[in-house]
Design an enzyme around this catalytic site. Structure first.
Site, PDB file in Angstrom:
ATOM      1  CB  CYS A 135      -0.921  -0.013   1.220  1.00  0.00           C
ATOM      2  SG  CYS A 135      -1.931   1.467   1.377  1.00  0.00           S
ATOM      3  CB  CYS A 142      -0.517   2.477   4.037  1.00  0.00           C
ATOM      4  SG  CYS A 142      -2.176   1.977   3.613  1.00  0.00           S
ATOM      5  CG  ASP A 143       3.275   1.070   4.375  1.00  0.00           C
ATOM      6  OD1 ASP A 143       2.717   1.534   5.393  1.00  0.00           O
ATOM      7  OD2 ASP A 143       3.169  -0.110   4.032  1.00  0.00           O
TER       8      ASP A 143
END
Ligand SMILES: Cc1cc2nc3c(=O)[nH]c(=O)nc-3n(C[C@H](O)[C@H](O)[C@H](O)COP(=O)(O)OP(=O)(O)OC[C@H]3O[C@@H](n4cnc5c(N)ncnc54)[C@H](O)[C@@H]3O)c2cc1C
Lengths: 209, 314
Positions: free
Chosen positions: B142, B145-146
């Site tokens: 992701c 997200c990261d």
């Protein structure tokens, strides 16, 4: 439409639905800018709540020490018995608005989906702390926050949830070597990287005995 | 208030339609079902679904540009305006109880006269050495997200789809360098995104190459290719497609294709009456939010039609 406007509107639209009084404590540290950043957001919640939400500002280091608050600003959900249920080391804005409002409403006494299962298992659950490390661009974080907060409320604080924005508190994320979010840690032992569901967390809380 | 509105939830009731999933398909299906005056409930594991993990959506008609999360916020507002109850939970099994179905989760069970399965898909794993070992330590599925962990670092994306191209463009905003590693000759992104990739100086494409191992000490340090060469990277983003979440459907006899997609007809019907399916879990050749939404809407209409037909009195 600017995002800040959309988010503020969301808080106003949702907080107006609050029906019971709630008190949250905002523990403030020495960094005036950080304090103001969180305080100004909480003000929107407070002002939109028909006077049902009160934010108690705490700057007394002794009270902070009693609750073992070392990172500021911190928002604490403390129940009538003085027990901490939920701690936010994160600004409840953007994607974090909905789970935060949900926690407020459940904390106010609104029905809790997980309550019956948590109650059934409460004897098997040892006192636990669930830390959820998040960033504000993480799509899955709000989902985990929603249920861990509800676990904390249903367990009356036997389970505590701590929501940590790792961009605001890089020292915490570094100490846990976090390089992916959501990152959920139960009792500083068991970690879940990425999305984890309520069932897996509950089983860990039960099985972790 | 938020996603488990207990006031509008009745666990004793047999719902006209229970929708499984929390992505665009499920929400669209429920919105139409509510407007058809069906008693509808959504049970979804993760609100937002896959689209919520993307940084930018520029192909949803009516919305020139928004983030995946932003799009799903709009869906949520729409859903809330119709007081549709949404439960964050995972359905583990479906039981045929004769006149109705019982959906079991670990926490509750729900009764439904009809079901729409919109459970989407899971990210496919590469299955190479180092992938599991470094998950969360440099291996990610992701980018939104990261991505913030890789500011000024070097990352690679494995995969050549439109999603991979979009992830590369998102990551390129903050990283030093993005390598797209693709096993075929040319990436197969939407031409508009492909052009952006080619024009982006931070993105370099390595074609006709497979990653066979991810290596490091505590965190990812490099990847090894099938031609023996190595590339030093701080992060590996894997974007090689997905596997349909059709297992619970299969277990009650819903027919699936060899790719494990639920086979549906133009009415979003499966082979079992009263069970509909839509979106990424189903067998359409082209899968997007808008196509899932359309199939979900058709499923709502078909459920409405089905309930009229079976005329169950409760
Ligand atoms: C990086 C990326 C970028 C993309 N960009 C675009 C784009 O720009 N435009 C576009 O249109 N599409 C885009 N897509 C594709 C789009 O995301 C999907 O087509 C769309 O999300 C499919 O929606 P869905 O609701 O069918 O499935 P999903 O979005 O996958 O949602 C499925 C839902 O079901 C839930 N679920 C699974 N199992 C269960 C269960 N047992 N019980 C309850 N709930 C369950 C999941 O948690 C999830 O919430 C992109 C995809 C990716 C990966």
């Amino acid at each position: 439409m600017p995002l800040a406007y959309i988010f503020t509107k969301l808080i106003r639209d949702e907080m107006i639905k609050l029906t019971k009084p709630v008190e949250l404590s905002l523990f403030m540290g020495n960094n005036i800018e950080d304090n103001e950043n969180v305080r100004s957001v909480l003000k929107i919640y407070e002002e939109s709540s028909n006077e049902l939400l009160s934010i108690i500002e705490v700057s007394d280091p002794i009270i902070a020490k009693n609750y073992d608050v070392k990172h500021f600003p911190a928002i604490l959900f403390i129940n009538n018995e003085g027990k901490e249920l939920i701690r936010y080391l994160a600004k409840p804005f953007g994607a974090e608005i909905r789970p935060f409002i949900d926690a407020i409403s459940t904390f106010s006494g609104d029905p809790n989906y997980y309550e019956s299962v948590i109650k059934e298992n409460i004897e098997k659950i040892k006192p636990s702390i669930i830390k959820v490390m998040i960033t504000n661009s993480c799509a899955y974080c709000p989902e985990i926050i929603t249920f861990v907060n509800k676990f904390a409320i249903a367990s009356k604080g036997k389970i505590k949830s701590v929501i940590i924005d790792i961009m605001a508190h890089p020292d915490i994320s570094e100490s846990h070597d976090v390089s992916s979010v959501p990152y959920t840690i139960i009792n500083d032992k068991k970690t879940f990287i990425g999305m984890v569901g309520p069932e897996e967390v509950l089983q860990e809380l039960i099985g972790g005995n | 208030m938020y996603n488990i509105d207990m006031d509008s939830l009745d666990l004793e009731k047999t719902y006209d339609l229970v929708v499984l999933g929390g992505g665009p398909t499920a929400i669209a299906c429920a919105i139409y079902a509510a407007r058809f005056a069906l008693d509808v409930l959504i049970v979804g594991k993760i609100f937002g679904g896959l689209i919520a993990t993307t940084d930018i959506v520029e192909n949803y008609p009516g919305i020139t540009s928004t983030s995946g999360q932003g799009l799903m916020e709009m869906f949520k507002d729409h859903m809330n305006s119709l007081n549709i109850p949404y439960i964050t939970d995972e359905i583990r099994s479906i039981e045929n109880a004769g006149d109705y179905y019982v959906l079991h989760s670990f926490f509750q069970k729900f009764k439904a006269k009809s079901i729409c399965i919109a459970t989407g898909s899971e990210r496919r794993k590469l299955g190479i050495p180092g992938e599991a070992e470094f998950a969360g330590k440099g291996v990610s599925y992701c980018a939104t997200c990261d991505g913030p962990f890789y500011i000024d670092k070097v990352v690679c994306i494995i995969g050549g789809s439109d999603s991979a191209a979009k992830e590369a463009l998102f990551l390129a905003q903050n990283v030093r360098k993005v390598f797209i590693i693709y096993r075929k000759e040319e990436i197969r992104a939407e031409p508009i995104n492909k052009k952006k990739v080619y024009e982006n100086e931070k993105i370099e494409i390595i074609n006709n190459t497979n990653v066979v191992e991810i290596v490091g000490k505590t965190n990812v340090e490099r990847v090894i290719f099938d031609n023996g060469k190595e590339l030093e990277v701080d992060g590996v983003f894997i974007e090689i497609g997905s596997i349909p979440n059709s297992e619970i459907a299969q277990r009650i006899g819903v027919k699936t294709s060899e790719k494990r997609e639920i086979i549906i007809n133009r009415k979003s019907e499966t082979n079992i009456s009263g069970i509909f399916a839509a979106g990424d879990v189903a067998d359409a050749p082209f899968k997007q939010a808008i196509t899932g939404v359309a199939e979900g809407v058709i499923a709502a209409y078909s459920a409405f039609d089905y309930l009229k037909e079976v005329k169950i009195e409760y």
